[in-house]
Design a protein around this motif. Structure first.
Motif, PDB file in Angstrom:
ATOM      1  N   HIS A   3       0.812  -1.217   0.000  1.00  6.63           N
ATOM      2  CA  HIS A   3       0.000   0.000   0.000  1.00  6.63           C
ATOM      3  C   HIS A   3       0.847   1.270   0.000  1.00  6.63           C
ATOM      4  CE1 HIS A   3      -3.611  -2.361   0.702  1.00  6.63           C
ATOM      5  NE2 HIS A   3      -2.950  -3.021   1.635  1.00  6.63           N
ATOM      6  N   ARG A   4       2.110   1.156  -0.361  1.00  2.10           N
ATOM      7  CA  ARG A   4       2.952   2.351  -0.318  1.00  2.10           C
ATOM      8  C   ARG A   4       4.089   2.245  -1.319  1.00  2.10           C
ATOM      9  NH1 ARG A   4       7.698   1.394   2.317  1.00  2.10           N
ATOM     10  NH2 ARG A   4       7.850  -0.557   3.486  1.00  2.10           N
ATOM     11  N   ALA A   5       4.636   3.410  -1.642  1.00  2.00           N
ATOM     12  CA  ALA A   5       5.792   3.465  -2.523  1.00  2.00           C
ATOM     13  C   ALA A   5       7.056   3.169  -1.728  1.00  2.00           C
ATOM     14  CB  ALA A   5       5.891   4.843  -3.166  1.00  2.00           C
ATOM     15  N   GLY A   6       7.957   2.428  -2.335  1.00  4.02           N
ATOM     16  CA  GLY A   6       9.210   2.069  -1.688  1.00  4.02           C
ATOM     17  C   GLY A   6      10.403   2.799  -2.275  1.00  4.02           C
ATOM     18  N   ARG A   7      11.503   2.093  -2.412  1.00  2.00           N
ATOM     19  CA  ARG A   7      12.761   2.722  -2.826  1.00  2.00           C
ATOM     20  C   ARG A   7      12.705   3.199  -4.271  1.00  2.00           C
ATOM     21  NH1 ARG A   7      16.350  -1.222  -5.356  1.00  2.00           N
ATOM     22  NH2 ARG A   7      15.215  -3.196  -5.571  1.00  2.00           N
ATOM     23  N   VAL A   8      13.537   4.177  -4.551  1.00  2.00           N
ATOM     24  CA  VAL A   8      13.653   4.719  -5.908  1.00  2.00           C
ATOM     25  C   VAL A   8      14.486   3.757  -6.759  1.00  2.00           C
ATOM     26  CG1 VAL A   8      14.553   6.608  -7.312  1.00  2.00           C
ATOM     27  CG2 VAL A   8      13.441   7.101  -5.118  1.00  2.00           C
ATOM     28  N   LEU A   9      13.935   3.379  -7.908  1.00  2.00           N
ATOM     29  CA  LEU A   9      14.622   2.495  -8.837  1.00  2.00           C
ATOM     30  C   LEU A   9      15.333   3.272  -9.944  1.00  2.00           C
ATOM     31  CD1 LEU A   9      11.801  -0.188  -9.249  1.00  2.00           C
ATOM     32  CD2 LEU A   9      13.765  -0.255  -7.681  1.00  2.00           C
ATOM     33  N   ALA A  10      14.777   4.432 -10.306  1.00  2.00           N
ATOM     34  CA  ALA A  10      15.374   5.264 -11.349  1.00  2.00           C
ATOM     35  C   ALA A  10      14.849   6.679 -11.211  1.00  2.00           C
ATOM     36  CB  ALA A  10      15.046   4.715 -12.736  1.00  2.00           C
ATOM     37  N   ASP A  11      15.691   7.658 -11.509  1.00  2.25           N
ATOM     38  CA  ASP A  11      15.301   9.071 -11.443  1.00  2.25           C
ATOM     39  C   ASP A  11      16.167   9.815 -12.444  1.00  2.25           C
ATOM     40  OD1 ASP A  11      14.531  11.638 -10.832  1.00  2.25           O
ATOM     41  OD2 ASP A  11      14.796  11.441  -8.676  1.00  2.25           O
ATOM     42  N   GLU A  12      15.558  10.288 -13.543  1.00  2.40           N
ATOM     43  CA  GLU A  12      16.342  10.854 -14.624  1.00  2.40           C
ATOM     44  C   GLU A  12      15.483  11.774 -15.480  1.00  2.40           C
ATOM     45  OE1 GLU A  12      20.188  10.940 -16.385  1.00  2.40           O
ATOM     46  OE2 GLU A  12      19.577   9.572 -14.782  1.00  2.40           O
ATOM     47  N   ARG A  13      16.112  12.797 -16.058  1.00  2.00           N
ATOM     48  CA  ARG A  13      15.416  13.591 -17.058  1.00  2.00           C
ATOM     49  C   ARG A  13      15.511  12.890 -18.398  1.00  2.00           C
ATOM     50  NH1 ARG A  13      15.590  16.570 -21.430  1.00  2.00           N
ATOM     51  NH2 ARG A  13      14.089  18.294 -21.633  1.00  2.00           N
ATOM     52  N   LEU A  14      14.364  12.738 -19.071  1.00  2.00           N
ATOM     53  CA  LEU A  14      14.323  12.122 -20.389  1.00  2.00           C
ATOM     54  C   LEU A  14      13.995  13.176 -21.436  1.00  2.00           C
ATOM     55  CD1 LEU A  14      12.302   8.831 -19.713  1.00  2.00           C
ATOM     56  CD2 LEU A  14      14.778   9.184 -19.617  1.00  2.00           C
ATOM     57  N   GLY A  15      14.768  13.233 -22.498  1.00  2.00           N
ATOM     58  CA  GLY A  15      14.432  14.063 -23.632  1.00  2.00           C
ATOM     59  C   GLY A  15      13.301  13.433 -24.425  1.00  2.00           C
ATOM     60  N   GLU A  16      12.808  14.127 -25.411  1.00  2.00           N
ATOM     61  CA  GLU A  16      11.627  13.658 -26.131  1.00  2.00           C
ATOM     62  C   GLU A  16      11.854  12.360 -26.902  1.00  2.00           C
ATOM     63  OE1 GLU A  16      10.566  15.725 -29.851  1.00  2.00           O
ATOM     64  OE2 GLU A  16      12.046  17.219 -29.238  1.00  2.00           O
ATOM     65  N   ARG A  17      13.119  12.009 -27.177  1.00  2.00           N
ATOM     66  CA  ARG A  17      13.414  10.781 -27.914  1.00  2.00           C
ATOM     67  C   ARG A  17      14.225   9.789 -27.078  1.00  2.00           C
ATOM     68  NH1 ARG A  17      12.455  11.239 -33.409  1.00  2.00           N
ATOM     69  NH2 ARG A  17      13.969   9.602 -33.865  1.00  2.00           N
ATOM     70  N   ASP A  18      14.312  10.026 -25.764  1.00  2.00           N
ATOM     71  CA  ASP A  18      15.040   9.126 -24.873  1.00  2.00           C
ATOM     72  C   ASP A  18      14.108   8.067 -24.297  1.00  2.00           C
ATOM     73  OD1 ASP A  18      17.214  10.760 -25.310  1.00  2.00           O
ATOM     74  OD2 ASP A  18      16.988  11.858 -23.414  1.00  2.00           O
ATOM     75  N   ALA A  19      14.684   6.917 -23.966  1.00  2.00           N
ATOM     76  CA  ALA A  19      13.927   5.836 -23.330  1.00  2.00           C
ATOM     77  C   ALA A  19      14.650   5.374 -22.068  1.00  2.00           C
ATOM     78  CB  ALA A  19      13.751   4.657 -24.280  1.00  2.00           C
ATOM     79  N   MET A  20      13.877   5.121 -21.020  1.00  2.00           N
ATOM     80  CA  MET A  20      14.406   4.595 -19.765  1.00  2.00           C
ATOM     81  C   MET A  20      14.038   3.114 -19.658  1.00  2.00           C
ATOM     82  SD  MET A  20      13.298   5.757 -15.896  1.00  2.00           S
ATOM     83  CE  MET A  20      14.192   7.328 -15.898  1.00  2.00           C
ATOM     84  N   VAL A  21      15.020   2.293 -19.313  1.00  2.00           N
ATOM     85  CA  VAL A  21      14.790   0.858 -19.123  1.00  2.00           C
ATOM     86  C   VAL A  21      15.124   0.535 -17.666  1.00  2.00           C
ATOM     87  CG1 VAL A  21      15.285  -1.468 -19.963  1.00  2.00           C
ATOM     88  CG2 VAL A  21      15.500   0.484 -21.522  1.00  2.00           C
ATOM     89  N   VAL A  22      14.148   0.006 -16.940  1.00  2.00           N
ATOM     90  CA  VAL A  22      14.288  -0.180 -15.491  1.00  2.00           C
ATOM     91  C   VAL A  22      13.873  -1.600 -15.110  1.00  2.00           C
ATOM     92  CG1 VAL A  22      13.732   0.764 -13.212  1.00  2.00           C
ATOM     93  CG2 VAL A  22      13.494   2.205 -15.246  1.00  2.00           C
ATOM     94  N   ARG A  23      14.622  -2.219 -14.231  1.00  2.00           N
ATOM     95  CA  ARG A  23      14.217  -3.514 -13.680  1.00  2.00           C
ATOM     96  C   ARG A  23      13.184  -3.287 -12.580  1.00  2.00           C
ATOM     97  NH1 ARG A  23      19.486  -6.188 -14.785  1.00  2.00           N
ATOM     98  NH2 ARG A  23      18.937  -7.987 -16.047  1.00  2.00           N
ATOM     99  N   VAL A  24      12.036  -3.968 -12.693  1.00  2.00           N
ATOM    100  CA  VAL A  24      10.971  -3.867 -11.700  1.00  2.00           C
ATOM    101  C   VAL A  24      10.474  -5.273 -11.382  1.00  2.00           C
ATOM    102  CG1 VAL A  24      10.243  -1.577 -12.496  1.00  2.00           C
ATOM    103  CG2 VAL A  24       9.159  -3.617 -13.473  1.00  2.00           C
ATOM    104  N   THR A  25       9.587  -5.357 -10.380  1.00  2.00           N
ATOM    105  CA  THR A  25       8.915  -6.610 -10.049  1.00  2.00           C
ATOM    106  C   THR A  25       7.412  -6.389 -10.171  1.00  2.00           C
ATOM    107  OG1 THR A  25      10.670  -7.237  -8.507  1.00  2.00           O
ATOM    108  CG2 THR A  25       8.569  -8.383  -8.285  1.00  2.00           C
ATOM    109  N   LEU A  26       6.717  -7.292 -10.840  1.00  2.00           N
ATOM    110  CA  LEU A  26       5.269  -7.207 -11.003  1.00  2.00           C
ATOM    111  C   LEU A  26       4.700  -8.614 -10.983  1.00  2.00           C
ATOM    112  CD1 LEU A  26       2.896  -5.183 -11.628  1.00  2.00           C
ATOM    113  CD2 LEU A  26       3.183  -5.834 -14.022  1.00  2.00           C
ATOM    114  N   GLY A  27       3.766  -8.853 -10.069  1.00  2.00           N
ATOM    115  CA  GLY A  27       3.199 -10.188  -9.943  1.00  2.00           C
ATOM    116  C   GLY A  27       4.206 -11.211  -9.466  1.00  2.00           C
ATOM    117  N   GLY A  28       5.180 -10.756  -8.671  1.00  2.00           N
ATOM    118  CA  GLY A  28       6.184 -11.669  -8.138  1.00  2.00           C
ATOM    119  C   GLY A  28       7.240 -12.085  -9.139  1.00  2.00           C
ATOM    120  N   ARG A  29       7.248 -11.462 -10.318  1.00  2.00           N
ATOM    121  CA  ARG A  29       8.196 -11.844 -11.367  1.00  2.00           C
ATOM    122  C   ARG A  29       9.056 -10.656 -11.774  1.00  2.00           C
ATOM    123  NH1 ARG A  29       5.214 -15.720 -15.698  1.00  2.00           N
ATOM    124  NH2 ARG A  29       7.395 -15.922 -16.295  1.00  2.00           N
ATOM    125  N   ALA A  30      10.289 -10.958 -12.168  1.00  2.00           N
ATOM    126  CA  ALA A  30      11.204  -9.927 -12.653  1.00  2.00           C
ATOM    127  C   ALA A  30      10.742  -9.442 -14.019  1.00  2.00           C
ATOM    128  CB  ALA A  30      12.617 -10.490 -12.741  1.00  2.00           C
TER     129      ALA A  30
END
Length: 243
Positions: free
Chosen positions: A169-196
């Motif tokens: 029920h709450r937000a945890g640690r920061v996984l990524a924090d970055e300024r993205l330009g209009e053509r930039d993409a961020m790729v981040v490892r997360v967990t969803l449904g118990g899976r990487a």
């Protein structure tokens, strides 16, 4: 102080068709700032709807009480392109990276290409969507209670993007924090449904006409991409978090 915004929707075709038709029929042409799922399972401007919306063509979700006069198309298109890919548990690589100049439409199969190199392999698509996020944070929460939170703040033609883990029920640690330009993409490892998983994000801020054109290109890319391996239930609930 963090505060939940009181509702979220998960749309199915029959419900969205009737709701969208009624809203469109009653909304004046000048009304806007809210986003709503339409019968085609994409997001559109509306006089009523959510503060955030994401659609993938065969699914659509919106959340958050809309604040008229801010968000959506009013001051430009606060765009969010989201793709979630499978990841190999324990795979080597950095927790997140930014692909500068990745392109204008890093969704669907293009997101898979963006994820290569840093995280390896040719990952399966879990889901891919495009929409608007402005004035709130988007919580992607699984039935198991885990997931991630995306915060987006306009910055020129790009945005400052922060991704955190979601724990019950709450937000945890920061996984990524970055300024993205209009053509930039961020790729981040997360967990969803118990899976990487691998989360691929883009967040351009564009004039309305340009934003709509880019959204149309994203829709086409999603529709032409390899179908997700998952069938049936969407693996997340979309919720809004006021921070």
């Amino acid at each position: 102080m963090r505060k939940w915004i009181g509702w979220w929707w998960r749309c199915v075709a029959a419900v969205c068709a009737s709701v969208a038709a009624a809203a469109i029929a009653t909304a004046p042409a000048s009304a806007g700032a809210c986003m709503q799922c339409n019968a085609s399972m994409w997001c559109e401007q509306s006089a009523a709807g959510g503060a955030l919306c994401l659609g993938g063509g065969d699914w659509c979700a919106m959340a958050g009480k809309c604040r008229h006069g801010g968000g959506g198309y009013v001051d430009g298109y606060a765009m969010l392109q989201v793709t979630v890919l499978e990841d190999a548990p324990g795979a080597a690589g950095t927790p997140f990276r930014v692909r500068r100049g990745a392109g204008a439409t890093t969704v669907g199969d293009e997101a898979r290409r963006a994820a290569r190199g840093g995280f390896g392999g040719d990952p399966e698509i879990v889901f891919s969507g495009v929409g608007v996020l402005d004035g709130t944070s988007a919580v992607f929460r699984s039935r198991a209670g885990d997931g991630f939170v995306v915060f987006r703040e306009r910055d020129g033609r790009g945005a400052r993007v922060r991704v955190r883990e979601w724990l019950g029920h709450r937000a945890g640690r920061v996984l990524a924090d970055e300024r993205l330009g209009e053509r930039d993409a961020m790729v981040v490892r997360v967990t969803l449904g118990g899976r990487a998983r691998q989360l691929v994000l883009q967040a351009p801020t564009l004039p309305v006409s340009e934003g709509r054109e880019r959204e149309a290109r994203c829709r086409q890319a999603i529709e032409q991409s390899t179908k997700p391996f998952t069938t049936g239930e969407l693996p997340f609930e979309l919720q809004a978090l006021d921070e």
